[in-house]
Design a protein around this motif. Structure first.
Motif, PDB file in Angstrom:
ATOM      1  N   LYS A 184      94.738 115.873  51.831  1.00  0.00           N
ATOM      2  CA  LYS A 184      94.869 114.860  51.329  1.00  0.00           C
ATOM      3  C   LYS A 184      94.384 114.538  50.039  1.00  0.00           C
ATOM      4  CE  LYS A 184      89.654 115.347  51.959  1.00  0.00           C
ATOM      5  NZ  LYS A 184      88.235 114.166  52.682  1.00  0.00           N
ATOM      6  N   GLU A 185      94.025 115.063  49.503  1.00  0.00           N
ATOM      7  CA  GLU A 185      93.888 115.318  47.392  1.00  0.00           C
ATOM      8  C   GLU A 185      95.142 115.411  47.222  1.00  0.00           C
ATOM      9  OE1 GLU A 185      90.108 116.857  49.230  1.00  0.00           O
ATOM     10  OE2 GLU A 185      92.277 117.546  49.237  1.00  0.00           O
ATOM     11  N   GLY A 186      96.065 116.358  47.896  1.00  0.00           N
ATOM     12  CA  GLY A 186      97.651 116.108  47.057  1.00  0.00           C
ATOM     13  C   GLY A 186      98.778 115.418  47.485  1.00  0.00           C
ATOM     14  N   LYS A 187      98.308 114.520  48.681  1.00  0.00           N
ATOM     15  CA  LYS A 187      98.848 113.222  48.932  1.00  0.00           C
ATOM     16  C   LYS A 187      98.215 112.115  47.547  1.00  0.00           C
ATOM     17  CE  LYS A 187      99.525 114.351  53.542  1.00  0.00           C
ATOM     18  NZ  LYS A 187      99.273 113.716  55.160  1.00  0.00           N
ATOM     19  N   TRP A 188      97.131 111.674  47.419  1.00  0.00           N
ATOM     20  CA  TRP A 188      96.029 110.823  46.852  1.00  0.00           C
ATOM     21  C   TRP A 188      97.071 110.612  45.407  1.00  0.00           C
ATOM     22  CZ3 TRP A 188      93.745 110.396  42.336  1.00  0.00           C
ATOM     23  CH2 TRP A 188      93.074 109.214  41.821  1.00  0.00           C
ATOM     24  N   ILE A 189      97.073 112.533  44.636  1.00  0.00           N
ATOM     25  CA  ILE A 189      97.504 113.084  43.455  1.00  0.00           C
ATOM     26  C   ILE A 189      99.684 112.155  43.660  1.00  0.00           C
ATOM     27  CG2 ILE A 189      98.128 115.164  42.154  1.00  0.00           C
ATOM     28  CD1 ILE A 189      96.135 116.340  42.442  1.00  0.00           C
ATOM     29  N   ALA A 190      99.542 112.619  43.860  1.00  0.00           N
ATOM     30  CA  ALA A 190     101.331 112.178  44.352  1.00  0.00           C
ATOM     31  C   ALA A 190     101.073 110.469  44.439  1.00  0.00           C
ATOM     32  CB  ALA A 190     102.105 112.520  46.028  1.00  0.00           C
ATOM     33  N   LYS A 191     100.637 109.693  44.659  1.00  0.00           N
ATOM     34  CA  LYS A 191     100.733 108.577  44.841  1.00  0.00           C
ATOM     35  C   LYS A 191      99.775 107.744  43.457  1.00  0.00           C
ATOM     36  CE  LYS A 191      99.450 105.112  47.957  1.00  0.00           C
ATOM     37  NZ  LYS A 191      99.178 104.119  49.776  1.00  0.00           N
ATOM     38  N   ASN A 192      98.733 108.166  43.462  1.00  0.00           N
ATOM     39  CA  ASN A 192      98.547 108.148  42.142  1.00  0.00           C
ATOM     40  C   ASN A 192      98.335 108.059  40.531  1.00  0.00           C
ATOM     41  OD1 ASN A 192      96.923 105.430  43.549  1.00  0.00           O
ATOM     42  ND2 ASN A 192      97.018 108.028  44.989  1.00  0.00           N
ATOM     43  N   ALA A 193      99.058 109.381  40.530  1.00  0.00           N
ATOM     44  CA  ALA A 193      98.660 110.236  38.797  1.00  0.00           C
ATOM     45  C   ALA A 193      99.237 109.577  38.287  1.00  0.00           C
ATOM     46  CB  ALA A 193      99.110 111.577  39.467  1.00  0.00           C
ATOM     47  N   HIS A 194     100.715 108.873  38.412  1.00  0.00           N
ATOM     48  CA  HIS A 194     101.112 107.900  37.869  1.00  0.00           C
ATOM     49  C   HIS A 194     100.817 106.760  36.962  1.00  0.00           C
ATOM     50  CE1 HIS A 194     102.209 105.498  41.312  1.00  0.00           C
ATOM     51  NE2 HIS A 194     102.324 104.795  40.030  1.00  0.00           N
ATOM     52  N   LYS A 195      99.632 106.194  37.512  1.00  0.00           N
ATOM     53  CA  LYS A 195      98.529 105.426  36.926  1.00  0.00           C
ATOM     54  C   LYS A 195      97.806 105.545  36.089  1.00  0.00           C
ATOM     55  CE  LYS A 195      98.971 103.615  42.150  1.00  0.00           C
ATOM     56  NZ  LYS A 195      97.853 103.626  43.152  1.00  0.00           N
TER      57      LYS A 195
END
Length: 227
Positions: free
Chosen positions: A167-178
């Motif tokens: 869940k952490e990896g998926k969150w990073i992939a979706k939100n890191a650019h923000k």
């Protein structure tokens, strides 16, 4: 009766004409979309990139580039970038609000540290294997001070490809650019980046540029026209 027959025939012809007009419109819209997609691709191909070499460092479109072909001087030693540090902490804070506990595993590494690390991996696994997951000295993004390996507190998936499925990896992939980061070595881009998929390896570019790279669905090499 003859009049009724004439009306029916006229109505049928009118409906057929409307149907053909509708189909024509759909085809036209599809053609327009295809032309638009092609135009965007052509623009990407034709885009001119500004390359500047300063003090032995390569910048393309004001982005410091480091990869297997582009290296940094051995004396390049900026330490950890303050702006990227703050952005990383903001990302961690937001993740924590969403019940995800992220932390920094590693950040800046100087040239000599990379020498020791790469030699250790090469001795253990052989250079061919080591080159898939470890940068040679001078070719490490960690030397920029803009790159971080991150993980989840208490996770046994840290620094493994399977971290991308957490869940952490998926969150990073979706939100890191923000927060100004990209996943530097994305899945499916191994032949382009030269490295295995690393869902934990983040490179700071700033919000605007990171979002553009994210939206392009390209590896950084593609985005700056190197591949």
């Amino acid at each position: 009766m003859k009049k009724l027959f004439t009306v029916l025939v006229f109505s049928t012809l009118l409906l057929a004409a409307c149907s053909n007009h509708s189909n024509s419109t759909d085809v036209s819209e599809n053609d327009t979309q295809q032309q638009s997609d092609k135009s965007r691709k052509d623009q990407n191909v034709q885009k001119k990139h500004e390359k500047v070499i300063k003090n032995g460092c390569t910048y393309i479109d004001n982005i410091l580039i480091v990869n297997k072909e582009v290296s940094l001087p051995s004396n390049f030693n900026p330490g950890e970038n303050p702006e990227s540090q703050q952005a990383l902490q903001k990302m961690f804070n937001q993740a924590h609000k969403e019940n995800l506990n992220l932390y920094k595993i590693s950040g800046f590494r100087n040239y000599q540290t990379q020498v020791q690390l790469y030699n250790q991996y090469a001795t253990r696994d052989g250079k061919k294997a080591a080159d898939k997951y470890s940068a040679r000295p001078g070719n490490s993004e960690h030397q920029t001070g803009l790159t971080y390996d991150v993980g989840a507190v208490g996770s046994d998936k840290n620094l493994y490809k399977s971290f991308g499925d957490t869940k952490e990896g998926k969150w990073i992939a979706k939100n890191a650019h923000k927060f100004g980061f990209i996943v530097r070595y994305p899945k499916g881009k191994e032949k382009i980046t030269g490295y295995q998929y690393e869902p934990w390896h983040l490179r700071y570019l700033g919000k605007q540029t990171a979002t553009k790279v994210y939206d392009s669905d390209q590896a950084l090499e593609e985005y700056v026209g190197l591949k």
